[in-house]
Write a protein that holds these residues in place. Structure first.
Motif, PDB file in Angstrom:
ATOM      1  N   MET A   1       0.812  -1.201   0.000  1.00  0.00           N
ATOM      2  CA  MET A   1       0.000   0.000   0.000  1.00  0.00           C
ATOM      3  C   MET A   1       0.852   1.259   0.000  1.00  0.00           C
ATOM      4  N   LYS A   2       1.749   1.258   0.913  1.00  0.00           N
ATOM      5  CA  LYS A   2       2.527   2.485   1.097  1.00  0.00           C
ATOM      6  C   LYS A   2       3.556   2.613   0.000  1.00  0.00           C
ATOM      7  N   ARG A   3       3.777   3.825  -0.380  1.00  0.00           N
ATOM      8  CA  ARG A   3       4.833   4.082  -1.358  1.00  0.00           C
ATOM      9  C   ARG A   3       6.173   3.774  -0.712  1.00  0.00           C
ATOM     10  N   ILE A   4       7.008   3.044  -1.424  1.00  0.00           N
ATOM     11  CA  ILE A   4       8.321   2.769  -0.838  1.00  0.00           C
ATOM     12  C   ILE A   4       9.405   3.412  -1.690  1.00  0.00           C
ATOM     13  N   GLN A   5      10.539   3.513  -1.082  1.00  0.00           N
ATOM     14  CA  GLN A   5      11.691   4.134  -1.755  1.00  0.00           C
ATOM     15  C   GLN A   5      12.304   3.150  -2.730  1.00  0.00           C
ATOM     16  N   LEU A   6      12.131   3.384  -3.978  1.00  0.00           N
ATOM     17  CA  LEU A   6      12.796   2.523  -4.954  1.00  0.00           C
ATOM     18  C   LEU A   6      14.100   3.166  -5.358  1.00  0.00           C
ATOM     19  N   ARG A   7      15.012   2.364  -5.835  1.00  0.00           N
ATOM     20  CA  ARG A   7      16.292   2.913  -6.309  1.00  0.00           C
ATOM     21  C   ARG A   7      16.120   3.310  -7.767  1.00  0.00           C
ATOM     22  N   TRP A   8      15.618   4.477  -7.940  1.00  0.00           N
ATOM     23  CA  TRP A   8      15.176   4.862  -9.282  1.00  0.00           C
ATOM     24  C   TRP A   8      16.293   4.867 -10.298  1.00  0.00           C
ATOM     25  N   GLN A   9      17.427   5.406  -9.891  1.00  0.00           N
ATOM     26  CA  GLN A   9      18.513   5.490 -10.865  1.00  0.00           C
ATOM     27  C   GLN A   9      18.878   4.105 -11.389  1.00  0.00           C
ATOM     28  N   GLN A  10      19.003   3.162 -10.445  1.00  0.00           N
ATOM     29  CA  GLN A  10      19.365   1.822 -10.875  1.00  0.00           C
ATOM     30  C   GLN A  10      18.264   1.185 -11.706  1.00  0.00           C
TER      31      GLN A  10
END
Lengths: 720, 588
Positions: free
Chosen positions: B370-379
């Protein structure tokens, strides 16, 4: 720290006055010091005139773009120079702190410097008598992930990031970028960047200790009120960010915060290096960063090519003795009692000599326009590929590891090997001839090799004797004593390779007069405490041969065109040509049969040297009978030999105006990085000197391999 | 550092080519002293190239052949020769056994026997080092034997059978024991991994069984209730086990999860889940069948943590990258589908404002978290770009929209455009703004790509995008760009002017230098003796003063180690100098 001083320093105020002209100090007033004795100065107006005069005859200035700033600097400086009380020379390493009401600029400079050094270490411990002043807004220390949201804003259009740092905050990072200081002052590896200065490239590759940017905060202009400062800072932020993005930042800005601008850095060097598959991640994270997961990957900085690191990454560790030595040396350079300081830095391998040198040079560059640097370490050279001895005038700060500043030194001598043990005399002779070129008008830092045992130690003794050293910095690590303390007393009785202790003559004390080399000096002992001190690096790109290759690749990256475009392999450049008979060829590191010498020279790294003798060979190659000590102007790759026409083809970044003097090509044991030969693309046929079929499985296929400290069976039992 | 490239590109050696190697080998073992000498000279040149990396076998062979030549010359006495042979033999035995040594010194005899060197050779070495010197006869015999041994063990087997091994593994010197230890450790970790992998599979299979059962029951019961039953007790237990397992080795769990038959369902599984597996699913915008998603939902819901989700995405992308497009359409569809699903869960779109509660409930039910999580966007972005497939534009779009710190709009558009060109997605219509002025879309030739890239790269050089992205863009033009340096006439003239009057010139031959590797020039023959210098002159050089401008103080004492004056303003000679001079004086 023990400071050994045997000559009492006599104070000659007139001389020091003179020195001040050469030794320019920007004002550094610590925030918490009482500025009343400086700021409301009515004398300023008078001095302003004087100051502008001074500017004309003082070229030794840190380049500042903003004139107003520069003048205000000078005001204070002149003020200090006229009003100063003679400050006490540092004798026992006690930290100065804000010298309790003393208004000598020395002590102020000092305390501000000490503070900057303090913060570098995270601001943890405070030195004796030193109170760290911290802005109430943000605690000093590493900027952590959450904080970036508030203090950094990215400008997507120009692809740059504005970062607001509070006094004492640090940013430790991997990667490469261009840093400019928009407001306030920040410090990077000893060098202070102020607002209005040019931007500097920062290199923090995975092979070395990551760089740290520290906000110093104390505004260089004392007359500015807090409010004026805040407004100025805000105006600067406005200038660089669009309306919607700057909002958050503006609330962060205060008069004592620093505003820095980070931009991506893309130079021929970085393009060339990262074009090699192995070096692709050179400016990425080190395996340790990954292990400790200290990288903050998703910040407004990530698009610029830098990755901020969390506290776990450590950054540079400076021991107490390190900071004290640095302070002591800066003070010594400011005083200049008897000529410019001649600083020798020595210690065993991997104790941090090179890092200390860079830190010292950067710190000195805050005060003077240039520092001389004499390279006596053949293996880990700072400005040249290894195998070279050199004398450089350093004008720009060193904000990266050696391979990022392969700048042509003023003078260079090709030795040809990465250690000097095969020919100690040629080594010393080369150094002596470089030393003769030192003008003695600027401080000099002498870097020495990590060989500090046996003959290596003797050479060190020679260097101290021959080069009238005034300060010796001796680094050590761990508990293991690698070599004895180089106290002046010790040196009086020790034997060098070429020099010997003076015979105790009847004249006795007069010795010091007739032996300038026996002049006494100050010894700073530094005990390195960083993790892994005294041990060779094990991570990627840290081994000495990898470092050597990187330096060479850095050197040859100068061939790449400054405009962005595809990276050209070395073989694609249009070479220079020269007849066989016009240049002599010599092999410095082994005996090669003369008729076969081109087999060694072809596709090899050559030192481009200048002999006094005229070289003419009546149409045939000219060979050297022994290795000369002669100036070297750079390096090239002997790209090929045209036997039919009698021509050598050479690829080199050396300018044609310099190349014309070259009449000797020297070969050494420092060879081209293998990747340059194996990675040649687009060629017709097989590349020479490269094979896929060599088997290392077979006995004797490897190189000579010496086991050090092979234990005997008996010993092992004993040890257990 | 060099490991990877050396495997691919070969090793750097001292000989130009195999022909030179063969020539040296032939000459070394010929009976003609002149040829042997020639070979020795060439090896001296090799040593110059190799610097510290000369193979021991080459060096030993050269030393022994040198003894033979001197012996045959007849100029030396037997005693001289014994000393020469002695050194060569001793060095051979010591050096060749060096690598066999471990941490603790072991007797040479044993080491030598490992290498098929007989004991008498070792004894000969012992005699030479610390006993009575052997006779010349024994020396000659030893030399002959060792040369044969070298020929057999090294020369004739080298460069032949293509046993390419790693340069570094030996030359950087891990000794045998360490190597062994390492291999052993590797083996152990491998084994452990295998075991946990097995366990992961077992757990997942039991999960599947349980889910299938529930599914079937549920199918029988009521087709209308769209709710799956609450997990049974068995299921809870399985889930707890899996969760526990994931704590320790989430990587292995994920590896197993994304295998065929788990998160990528097999055809049979799909049939039993009554999913229609016809090919009407759009491969460019993969959307998981809801049943499949719901099937795995209990497990994924249980496992979701920032770390796990990040790892899962990473692995999915890696998997996607490795899939070749044609044969594994099914697999890549599902992998891409899962990626899409996970990113969708994380999306913070606001477009659901007007949905009803029930709609909302239905939507949230299918979310893994449900909750937005911190993804490693750059990778993620890099991984996505590294894994070209038909679904790439779709995934890229999702990532770009969702990034924490989004990239500039036009960069996004260009990326999307590029990716759709690359995957030949025929303009899936993601960014109409880029669709300018009736350019015939559809067929892209290499040229039009280049043109586009050139324009783009020129514009974007200073306006860099994240490193990874720019890298992937740069990779394209490099491959085809002309590497050859073309100097403009101005530059040529300038250089020529600066060099005028010196023997140096800029090479003006019309040569495509990019075709010639370093060490080769046009017209160079393949003959290994092409670089021989027939006549040459030698010059004696005195030590040069480095000060070029001030050449008056020319001190000419080449080779003599005489200390220089310490400073220019002192006495002419220091005490040291004088004492040295005195010592050097000879009264005849």
């Amino acid at each position: 720290m023990k400071v050994h001083k045997s000559l009492p320093k006599t104070k000659q105020t007139s001389k020091r006055q003179q020195c001040k002209d050469k030794w320019f100090k920007p004002n550094r007033i610590p925030q918490n010091s009482d500025s009343s004795n400086l700021s409301p100065s009515t004398a300023m107006a008078k001095l302003e005139h004087h100051a502008s005069n001074l500017r004309k005859d003082k070229p030794n200035l840190k380049r500042l773009k903003k004139k107003a700033k520069a003048v205000s600097f000078r005001q204070v400086k002149t003020l200090a120079a006229t009003e100063r009380t003679p400050s006490r020379p540092l004798t026992n390493g006690r930290a100065g702190g804000p010298e309790q009401g003393s208004d000598s600029d020395e002590s102020q400079d000092w305390s501000s410097f000490a503070k900057s050094v303090l913060y570098q270490n995270g601001g943890g411990e405070s030195m004796e008598g030193q109170e760290s002043c911290v802005s109430a807004k943000a605690a000093p220390g590493r900027i952590e992930e959450a904080a970036f949201v508030h203090c950094a804003e990215r400008d997507y259009i120009h692809n740059r990031t504005v970062l607001v740092m509070q006094q004492g905050q640090t940013l430790c990072f991997r990667g490469k970028c261009l840093l400019s200081c928009l407001y306030g002052r920040v410090e990077v590896h000893g060098f202070t960047l102020e607002e209005g200065q040019q931007s500097y490239p920062l290199f923090s590759p995975s092979s070395h200790c990551p760089l740290t940017v520290t906000a110093l905060g104390d505004s260089p202009n004392p007359s500015k009120t807090k409010k004026a400062g805040r407004l100025e800072a805000k105006a600067i932020v406005r200038k660089y960010l669009s309306t919607e993005t700057r909002k958050r930042l503006l609330s962060e800005v205060d008069s004592d915060s620093c505003v820095i601008l980070l931009e991506p850095l893309d130079t021929p060097l970085t393009r060339f290096l990262t074009s090699f598959p192995d070096l692709k991640e050179l400016f990425g994270l080190s395996s340790r960063d990954i292990r400790d997961s200290s990288a903050m990957l998703d910040t407004p900085l990530s698009g610029l090519g830098i990755t901020p690191l969390r506290k776990t990454a450590g950054g540079m560790v400076m021991s107490q003795t390190y900071r004290e030595a640095l302070n002591g040396l800066v003070n010594a350079c400011a005083e200049e009692l008897d000529g410019c300081p001649v600083i020798l830095v020595c210690g065993a391998k991997n104790v941090g000599k090179s890092t200390f040198n860079r830190h010292l040079i950067n710190t000195l560059l805050n005060h003077t326009a240039s520092v001389e640097y004499l390279e006596c370490d053949l293996g880990q050279t700072e400005f040249t590929p290894s195998g070279c001895l050199s004398l450089s005038t350093v004008r720009e700060p060193l904000l990266g590891p050696p391979f990022t500043h392969q700048w042509a030194p003023e003078h260079m001598i090709f030795y040809g090997q990465s250690s000097c043990e095969t020919d100690l005399d040629r080594y010393l002779e080369s150094l002596k001839s470089l030393w003769r070129l030192y003008n003695r008008e600027t401080p000099i830092v002498i870097n020495t090799m990590g060989w500090v045992k046996g003959f290596g130690f003797q050479l060190l003794v020679d260097i101290i004797r021959l080069f009238s050293i005034s300060h010796v910095v001796q680094l050590s690590s761990g508990d293991k004593v690698m070599c004895p303390q180089l106290t002046p007393e010790f040196l009086r009785s020790s034997h060098g390779w070429q020099t010997h202790p003076p015979v105790q003559s009847a004249l006795g004390e007069d010795n010091s007069g007739t032996h300038p080399a026996q002049r006494s000096y100050t010894l700073f002992s530094i005990h390195s405490e960083f993790e892994g001190a005294g041990r060779p690096g094990e991570m990627r790109h840290q081994r000495s041969n990898e470092q050597r290759d990187l330096a060479l690749l850095g050197y040859f990256s100068q061939l790449q065109s400054p405009e962005p475009g595809p990276v050209r392999p070395l073989h694609c450049f249009t070479p220079y040509q020269v007849p066989h008979s016009a240049v002599a060829v010599g092999v410095t590191h082994c005996e090669v049969a003369p008729t076969h010498v081109l087999y060694t020279a072809n596709a090899s790294l050559v030192g481009l040297c200048c002999l006094n003798e005229k070289v003419s060979g009546r149409g045939s190659p000219v060979l050297l009978s022994q290795t000369p000590v002669c100036p070297c102007v750079g390096f090239g790759v002997l790209r090929g030999v045209d036997m039919a026409r009698g021509l050598y083809f050479l690829v080199t970044p050396v300018a044609p105006s310099v190349l014309r003097q070259v009449n000797c090509l020297l070969l050494g044991a420092v060879t081209l990085p293998n990747t340059l030969l194996t990675g040649q693309t687009g060629i017709l046929g097989e590349p020479p000197y490269v094979t896929m079929d060599y088997s290392f499985e077979l006995t004797g296929a490897g190189k000579l391999h010496v086991f050090k400290g092979l234990a005997r069976p008996g010993q092992m039992k004993h040890a257990k | 550092m060099k490991k990877k490239t050396t495997e691919k590109n070969g090793h750097v050696v001292a000989w130009i080519n195999k022909a030179e190697w063969d020539q040296v080998l032939e000459y070394l073992y010929s009976k003609d002293c002149a040829l042997q000498k020639y070979a020795l000279h060439r090896i001296s040149a090799w040593k110059g190239r190799f610097a510290h990396n000369t193979p021991i076998a080459v060096e030993s062979t050269a030393d022994l052949v040198r003894c033979q030549i001197l012996d045959r010359s007849g100029k030396l006495d037997a005693d001289d020769l014994v000393l020469l042979y002695g050194t060569a033999l001793m060095r051979f035995v010591n050096l060749i056994t060096e690598r066999q040594q471990g941490k603790i010194a072991r007797p040479l005899r044993r080491l030598a026997s490992n290498l098929k060197i007989p004991e008498w050779i070792v004894n000969l070495r012992h005699d030479i080092t610390h006993r009575k010197l052997p006779t010349l006869k024994w020396c000659r015999k030893g030399c002959k034997f060792v040369l044969e041994w070298l020929q057999q063990e090294y020369w004739s087997r080298q460069l032949g059978s293509g046993l390419a091994e790693n340069w570094d593994s030996q030359s950087e010197g891990e000794d045998g024991e360490e190597e062994l230890q390492r291999q052993e450790n590797e083996l152990i970790t491998r084994q452990k991994e295998m075991e946990s992998y097995k366990k992961a599979r077992e757990l997942l299979i039991s999960f599947e069984k349980e889910q299938f059962q529930t599914f079937e029951e549920f199918l029988e019961e009521d087709k209308q209730t769209s709710l799956w039953p609450e997990p049974s007790a068995d299921m809870s237990w399985i889930l707890a086990q899996i969760k526990h397992f994931a704590l320790e080795s989430s990587e292995i769990l994920i590896d197993a999860l994304i295998e065929d038959g788990f998160m990528v369902p097999t055809i049979e599984q799909l049939v039993s889940l009554s999913v229609d597996n016809s090919d009407d699913a759009d491969p460019t915008a993969p959307h998981l069948p809801r049943v499949v998603l719901r099937f795995w939902l209990p497990l994924l819901k249980d496992l979701n943590s920032q770390l796990f989700i990040n790892l899962l995405l990473e692995k999915l992308f890696v998997e996607l990258q490795q899939l070749s497009e044609d044969d594994q359409k099914h697999r890549s569809f599902y992998i891409a589908g899962w990626i899409s699903e996970v990113i969708l869960c994380n999306a913070n779109k606001n477009e659901y404002h007007y949905e009803s509660k029930i709609q909302r409930k239905a939507r949230l039910k299918d979310k893994i978290f449900m909750k937005r999580i911190q993804l490693r966007w750059q990778q993620l972005l890099a991984a996505c770009l590294n894994a070209p497939c038909v679904a790439m534009p779709h995934l890229l779009q999702q990532i770009l929209e969702d990034m924490e710190h989004p990239m500039p709009l036009d960069t996004r558009q260009k990326l999307l455009r590029l990716s759709s060109i690359y995957t030949q997605g025929a303009d899936s219509g993601y960014d109409p703004s880029m669709e300018h002025s009736g350019q015939p879309s559809g067929i892209y030739t290499l040229e039009s790509l280049h043109e586009r890239l050139r324009v783009q790269s020129r514009r974007q050089v200073y306006m860099m995008h994240p490193g990874t992205v720019s890298d992937s863009l740069k990779a394209l033009p490099e491959r085809t760009e002309d590497f050859q340096e073309h100097l403009s006439p101005d530059v040529l003239a300038e250089r020529a002017a600066e060099l005028r009057g010196s023997p140096w010139q800029v090479c003006t031959d019309k040569v495509q230098w990019k075709n010639y590797p370093l060490g080769k020039v046009p017209g160079q023959s393949e003959d290994p003796s092409c670089l021989m210098v027939d006549n040459f002159s030698t010059i004696m050089v005195f030590d040069q003063q480095v000060e070029m401008e001030n050449a008056t103080q020319h001190n000419a004492h080449a080779g003599v180690s005489m200390p220089h004056r310490v400073t220019t303003d002192g006495l002419l000679w220091t005490h040291n100098d004088i004492s040295k001079l005195k010592a050097g004086l000879q009264l005849f």
